[in-house]
Design a protein around this motif. Structure first.
Motif, PDB file in Angstrom:
ATOM      1  N   ARG A 286     -43.807  -8.066  17.328  1.00 16.06           N
ATOM      2  CA  ARG A 286     -45.408  -8.165  16.843  1.00 16.06           C
ATOM      3  C   ARG A 286     -46.336  -7.422  16.923  1.00 16.06           C
TER       4      ARG A 286
ATOM      5  N   ASN B 227     -36.151 -14.884   7.437  1.00 13.65           N
ATOM      6  CA  ASN B 227     -37.276 -15.744   8.758  1.00 13.65           C
ATOM      7  C   ASN B 227     -37.926 -16.939   7.939  1.00 13.65           C
TER       8      ASN B 227
ATOM      9  N   PHE C 187     -38.434 -21.156   6.920  1.00 15.39           N
ATOM     10  CA  PHE C 187     -39.047 -21.894   6.648  1.00 15.39           C
ATOM     11  C   PHE C 187     -38.569 -23.412   5.822  1.00 15.39           C
TER      12      PHE C 187
ATOM     13  N   GLU D 239     -46.953 -22.035   3.562  1.00 20.65           N
ATOM     14  CA  GLU D 239     -46.960 -22.633   4.729  1.00 20.65           C
ATOM     15  C   GLU D 239     -45.990 -21.295   5.681  1.00 20.65           C
TER      16      GLU D 239
ATOM     17  N   ILE E  18     -47.974 -19.034   8.544  1.00 19.54           N
ATOM     18  CA  ILE E  18     -47.888 -19.949   9.187  1.00 19.54           C
ATOM     19  C   ILE E  18     -47.601 -18.576  11.415  1.00 19.54           C
ATOM     20  N   THR E  19     -48.007 -18.103  11.392  1.00 20.57           N
ATOM     21  CA  THR E  19     -48.389 -17.341  11.999  1.00 20.57           C
ATOM     22  C   THR E  19     -50.073 -17.333  12.036  1.00 20.57           C
TER      23      THR E  19
ATOM     24  N   PHE F 260     -52.556 -18.953  10.362  1.00 21.69           N
ATOM     25  CA  PHE F 260     -53.212 -19.617   9.292  1.00 21.69           C
ATOM     26  C   PHE F 260     -54.864 -19.234   9.822  1.00 21.69           C
TER      27      PHE F 260
ATOM     28  N   LYS G 203     -58.582 -20.711   9.890  1.00 21.56           N
ATOM     29  CA  LYS G 203     -59.530 -21.464   9.921  1.00 21.56           C
ATOM     30  C   LYS G 203     -60.896 -21.863   9.199  1.00 21.56           C
TER      31      LYS G 203
ATOM     32  N   LYS H 225     -45.186 -12.064   2.003  1.00 21.05           N
ATOM     33  CA  LYS H 225     -45.956 -12.305   3.594  1.00 21.05           C
ATOM     34  C   LYS H 225     -46.163 -10.780   4.478  1.00 21.05           C
TER      35      LYS H 225
END
Lengths: 345, 326, 514
Positions: free
Chosen positions: C81, C96, C98, C105, C109-110, C112, C114, C162
């Motif tokens: 990280r 890596n 999904f 998404e 994914i790590t 998002f 808001k 990403k």
């Protein structure tokens, strides 16, 4: 001076390391559970002096036998990375089906052949349900957990329903003496139940350790793809595992039913935790590819030992529940620790 | 052959709905009371506890874990409610039940997520511990609920029965949580591939932990709703509730292997099971065959799911000569 | 050089990194620099220290000694990280992503975004940003598409998108071209070039040296945990790099064979057809012959092997092994007829990783050790497995208590070979037998192949390395889109001609004109 100090410090460190290694080896050893049994017994002697008597150990032994037989089958199924929750229903259904055939109050058969025929029918019930489980998994691509959850509910319910046709109460009585003798007679001083269980254990051990089928079972549990590419008949192997598990559950049902002297449809209801628990305590992995008969024997011994001592202490059912649940959690925790910190598996 | 394949897949995909339709038709033709609004309201009310349980179970299944302890949580929190909270107003009782059950869920979550015990074994263990404790506090006697709680069963909100309101609230919250929040999407990611999720920097353990907390809390909620309906609980209360919950979730398309499914399916699955049970009651079927029918329905649903995923797997294989397949 | 003109300090500099595992030193002071806007090729055999170096860069491991700096700042990541936050994006060979989530998404994914204050995902913003990122990597797909429905190359681009979202300064690509089609590779290179022009530094790790030479300005060669050399692309060529990697000259790689193919046919395939996979494939392999199958990625090489071995169903066509026709091909039936199949997926199909060497070797032919009704003669099996292990020069002779997963890639492959040699196959299908193993082990694999052939076995060799196919085969078949497009005798081996045949047009268009 400095050198000698360094040397002695190093020796100390090495001694520490070898002590750690010895501890690790002990925790890894397949006799750990047996050692824990011995330790537990010794600790319990002051509280339950009866534990040191032959009678109690005879009890433990006879309590172990039917459970051990079921657990043998579960061990096989866990080795192929499956699970068989239907064993409880098999025990119940086999019990009432067998009883309905041989009961002397209006059974299907009478005479000297009734008991053997009934036992054959019981084994057939086990093999049949095992076959259904296995076919559903291999042909319909269903997960073992769901298949056996559904079959255990279906056949557990069937057992209760079936009983209503053969008895006005919840059980079927009046079983022939010949059958009941399995539960209370000896052969050369050894209870028949013990003879049956030991024979079953030896046979399952032989299959797992020395036969081609045994190697196939472990290979399928470790990696079914590789096994298939290597020419292993994967479907047949899975099918065999579930049929064996079903038949062993039925065999256990014979012993349980003979001991109770009645056929009852709730015979297996409460033993699921004991079955899974004993096998897992022994060290067989839920992820497949790993498991041994001797581990399961120790696991069953440990569980029955706890059960017996708690009963001798006058503990109530709920205390037994709580302690058994905790022991299983502890065993599972130990297994994860083994895996995580000692890099085993 | 290809259009045949496609039709087969469509049929398999629609199988749970067709099953539902078949159940409606069969019971509808056997009894004229079955296909009535009153009876459907009844079915939804009866299905409420299992639906709530199944919604909680969905969270756990999505992370590729399982929670066998939900029935024990229902029983234990039910005992707490009936034995110690008889005098308090029901909202406080509900709060206590929710907190207690969430704590029990947290125990499961900690065992699985932080201590690394397989969820099957961990929750099997807590199932027995939970039931043991419940039997000890209740002395295995029946536990009765006060009028304040049982009267909730007859209560309505804007004319809607309270049980339906409870399911609706739980469903909406759970749906929003799974579909519209980062946590929800991360649940799907963790369930699909725990290692990849960890590598990507997702707090996989925490996510699994919270799914167990949710499952626990909803088990408490389900227990509360069913307490209002039945008025008293015995030592066999909640036995095999986990079976119904898992079955409902799986019937609705949630995979046992994680990452696939949702709460809509759980609701549908619970309704399907309850509709069949209700139909059997209405046609006065032999009560001994109830568990057989339910188990049979679940078996069919799982078999259909297995065949479907098998076929999809085969069809989704990449082809080298795609023009021959289209 | 021009990269040096763009900036006065390197983007990333690695100086004298050392690292030991369990007391064994695997990195002996690795140093290199990466300049902004350049692609640095990092090559070396397996075990040369590439992955360890990259894992240190990516924060997976921490170095024992040496220092790293990123854009002039000291850089010492303690976790992946942290490395990501510092601007280093590591795109692993195994992506890596999904598959059950949508592209957007996966991108967020790590983290998002808001919607102001409430814990809900701001879907509108997500959609917009996803579109921008996808445009940057030239991926014209709706952001709501499930990743499970994407091709391998498209998934890789999602990973790169990403990294762009994370504002990566350094992009590490680990074997990025291995599982891509040629078109996807070209698209990847275009994007790599675009990123370079934006000043991103790229570390390109690959065994595919042509790809490295194509896209990288400089190449660093690692051997035995140390840098053997770094040089500009213009001053290097593939043979030179290989000899730097192995420390010896390239022509020693393929050992000579002393025998010629025999007359009798070991494998005869006629009209093999399976819709979508293979079309009218016919060929023979004689005893004592190596036939190589060459084709581009996605040409149907492995699929053909799987059809022949009975792993996938066939619609029509016949397969004969030493004159016996296989009626319903399944792995079991094929094996009984004398076929053996080394799969390209060693981990999932080739080995029982958790089992011992003996258990792995014995699995293909337990019946050979049968005594009595279904028992296995354990002693005989152990002895034979030990002999086979010695024959393939396995690094350990503790065959009973060494688990497959504890072996190196090369030794694992030797176990797979040994388990098939146990059956004394008449025809051995080898699918990528040297993938992911180091040069030393490759040599040994070649020697084993030769020995098998000299003893009269037939070998069907599938490899994506054309040198390997040319170096070992008596005959080469080319395949494209599931059809055989060419056949070459050893005397007529010609790299360009083989490549041209492998790219010969196949498909509906050709069928229409024919």
């Amino acid at each position: 001076m400095l050198v000698s100090e360094a040397v002695s410090r190093r020796a100390e460190r090495e001694a520490g390391r070898s002590r750690w290694k010895a501890a690790a080896r002990f925790i890894l050893s397949e006799y750990l559970v047996l050692a824990l049994c011995v330790l537990y017994t010794l600790v319990m002697i002051p509280f339950v002096p009866e534990i040191a008597t032959v009678e109690v150990w005879q009890n433990i032994l006879s309590d172990m036998m039917p459970l051990l037989i079921v657990c043998l089958g579960q061990t096989i199924v866990l080795i192929i990375a499956g699970i068989d929750l239907s064993v409880t229903a098999i025990i119940s259904l086999a019990s009432v089906v067998g009883a309905s055939i041989m009961t002397q109050s209006d059974g299907y058969l009478s005479g000297p052949l009734a008991a053997p025929a009934a036992m054959a029918a019981m084994l057939l019930v086990g093999a049949g349900i095992g076959l259904l489980n296995g076919l559903s998994i291999t042909r319909l691509n269903m997960p073992a957990f769901m298949v056996t959850l559904a079959t255990t509910n279906f056949f557990g319910g069937s057992a209760i329903w079936y009983t209503t046709f053969h008895s006005t109460t919840t059980s079927i009585y009046d079983l022939p003496d010949m059958f009941i003798s399995i539960g209370d007679r000896d052969i050369a001083g050894i209870p028949i139940a013990v003879v049956i269980a030991v024979a079953a254990a030896l046979i399952v051990h032989g299959v797992l350790a020395y036969t081609i089928l045994g190697r196939w079972l472990y290979a399928v549990g470790k990696n079914p793809r590789t096994a298939y590419v290597s020419g292993v008949p994967v479907r047949t192997t899975i099918l065999s595992a579930f049929i064996l598990s079903g038949m062993l559950a039925a065999l256990a049902s014979i012993v349980y039913t003979a001991r109770l002297q009645t056929g009852t449809p709730i015979l297996g209801e409460r033993i699921l935790l004991d079955v899974i628990g004993a096998v897992v305590i022994g060290g067989t992995s839920l992820f497949g590819g790993k498991g041994k008969v001797i581990w399961t024997v120790f696991g069953v011994l440990f569980l029955v030992l706890i059960d017996t001592t708690l009963k001798l202490l006058g503990a109530s059912l709920f205390v037994i529940y709580v302690i058994k649940g905790s022991v299983i959690l502890a065993a599972a925790l130990l297994d994860t620790l083994r895996t995580r910190y000692l890099g085993v598996r | 052959m290809n259009s045949r394949n496609r039709i087969t897949i469509l049929l398999l995909q629609a199988a749970p709905y067709l099953l539902f339709l078949a159940i409606l038709l069969v019971f509808g033709s056997l009894s004229d009371r079955f296909l009535s609004l009153a009876n459907f309201t009844n079915i939804v009310i009866q299905a409420a506890p299992v639906a709530i349980l199944a919604i909680g179970m969905t969270f756990v299944l999505l992370t590729a874990e399982i929670d066998l302890s939900v029935g024990a949580v229902m029983y234990l929190t039910g005992c707490i409610l009936g034995l110690y909270l008889g005098g308090v107003p029901w909202p406080i009782g509900l709060m206590v039940v929710l907190v207690a059950s969430a704590l029990l869920g947290a125990v499961n979550g900690a065992l699985v997520a932080y201590l690394g015990i397989t969820s099957f074994i961990a929750t099997l263990g807590t199932l027995f511990i939970g039931r043991g404790i419940a039997m000890s506090v209740s002395n295995t006697a029946s536990v009765y609920f006060p009028e304040a709680i049982t009267s909730l069963n007859r209560a309505t909100v804007f004319g809607i029965p309270s049980a339906i309101v409870a399911v609706a609230v739980v469903f909406v919250i759970a749906w929003v949580l799974l579909q519209q929040t980062p946590f929800g999407r991360q649940v799907y990611a963790v369930g699909q591939d725990r290692d990849a999720a960890t590598k990507a920097g997702l707090p996989a353990r925490r996510i699994v932990f919270f799914c167990f907390v949710i499952s626990g809390a909803l088990a408490g909620m389900a227990g509360f709703v069913s307490s209002t309906q039945i008025g008293a609980i015995t030592a066999s209360y909640g036995l095999q509730a986990e079976f119904s919950a898992i079955a409902a979730a799986v019937l609705g398309g949630t995979s046992l292997f994680g990452g696939r499914g949702g709460v809509k399916g759980a609701l549908f699955g619970a309704l399907l099971i309850q509709t069949a049970a209700n139909g059997l009651v209405i046609i006065n079927a032999n009560p001994y065959i109830y568990p057989l029918v339910t188990a049979g329905i679940i078996f069919i649903a799982v078999a259909v799911d297995g065949l479907r995923s098998h076929m999809l797997e085969r069809l989704e294989r990449r082809f080298i000569r795609p023009w021959e397949i289209a | 050089m021009k990269t040096n003109q763009r900036a006065d300090q390197p983007l990333l500099s690695v100086e004298g990194i050392t690292k030991s595992f369990f007391g064994v030193r695997v990195l002996h002071g690795v140093s290199f620099e990466l300049w902004p806007g350049e692609a640095l090729g990092l090559v070396g055999e397996n075990g040369s220290g590439k992955s360890t170096s990259m894992n240190i860069l990516g924060g997976v491991h921490q170095p024992d000694g040496g220092r790293m700096s990123l854009a002039g700042q000291l850089y010492a990541p303690q976790s992946p990280r942290e490395a990501g936050r510092a601007g280093i994006a590591f795109i692993h060979q195994e992506l890596n992503l999904f598959p059950n989530l949508s592209i957007e998404e996966n991108l967020f994914i790590t983290d998002f975004p808001k919607r102001g204050g409430v814990p809900f995902i701001d879907r509108g913003w997500v959609r917009k940003r996803a579109r921008e990122l996808l445009a940057e990597v030239d991926l014209d797909l709706p952001p709501t598409r499930l990743v499970g429905n994407l091709a391998q190359g498209e998934r890789q681009l999602v990973e790169i998108a990403k990294a762009l979202h994370a504002d990566a300064k350094v992009l590490i690509l680990d074997e990025p071209t291995t599982s891509l089609t040629r078109r996807e590779v070209e698209r990847l290179f275009a994007i790599v070039n675009r990123l370079k022009s934006r000043g991103v530094g790229i570390i390109f790790i690959s065994h595919a040296l042509e790809d490295v030479m194509h896209v990288c300005e400089r190449v660093t060669v690692l051997r035995d945990g140390a840098v053997v050399g770094t040089d500009l692309r213009e001053r290097l060529n593939v043979p030179a790099i290989i000899s730097m990697m192995v420390g010896r000259s390239i022509d020693a790689i393929f050992p000579e064979r002393s025998t010629k193919p025999r007359e009798e046919v070991a494998l005869r395939v006629r009209g093999l057809t399976q819709r979508g996979v293979a079309n009218d494939v016919s060929f023979d392999i004689r005893a004592g012959e190596v036939v190589g199958l060459s084709g581009l990625m996605g040409s149907g090489r492995s699929e053909l092997a799987r059809l022949i071995f009975g792993l996938d169903p066939i619609e029509s066509g016949t397969i004969e092994v030493a004159g016996t026709r296989l009626m319903r091909p399944t792995p079991k039936a094929s094996m009984a007829a004398g076929l053996a199949f080394l799969t390209e997926d060693r981990r999932n199909e080739g080995l029982l990783m958790d089992a011992s060497i003996v258990d792995n070797i014995g699995l293909t032919f337990l019946k050979r050790f049968r005594v009595g009704p279904g028992f296995v003669g354990g002693k005989a099996l152990n002895t034979t497995a030990g002999e086979l292990a010695r024959m393939v020069h396995l690094s350990t002779d503790r065959v009973q208590d060494t688990l497959a997963k504890h072996l190196s890639g090369g030794n694992q492959q030797k176990v797979v070979i040994a388990k098939w040699l146990l059956r004394r196959p008449k025809v051995f299908i080898l699918d990528e037998p040297t993938r992911g193993i180091d040069v030393g082990a490759k040599q040994e694999v070649y020697r084993i192949i030769n020995r098998l052939v000299e003893e009269g076995g037939a070998v069907f060799l599938i490899s994506s390395e054309i040198e390997e196919v040319m170096g070992l085969s008596d005959r080469i078949l080319t395949i494209n889109k599931g059809e055989i497009t060419g056949s070459f005798e050893r005397s007529g081996f010609d790299r360009e001609a083989i490549l041209a045949a492998a790219m010969a047009p196949v498909g509906p268009k050709r069928e229409a004109t024919a």
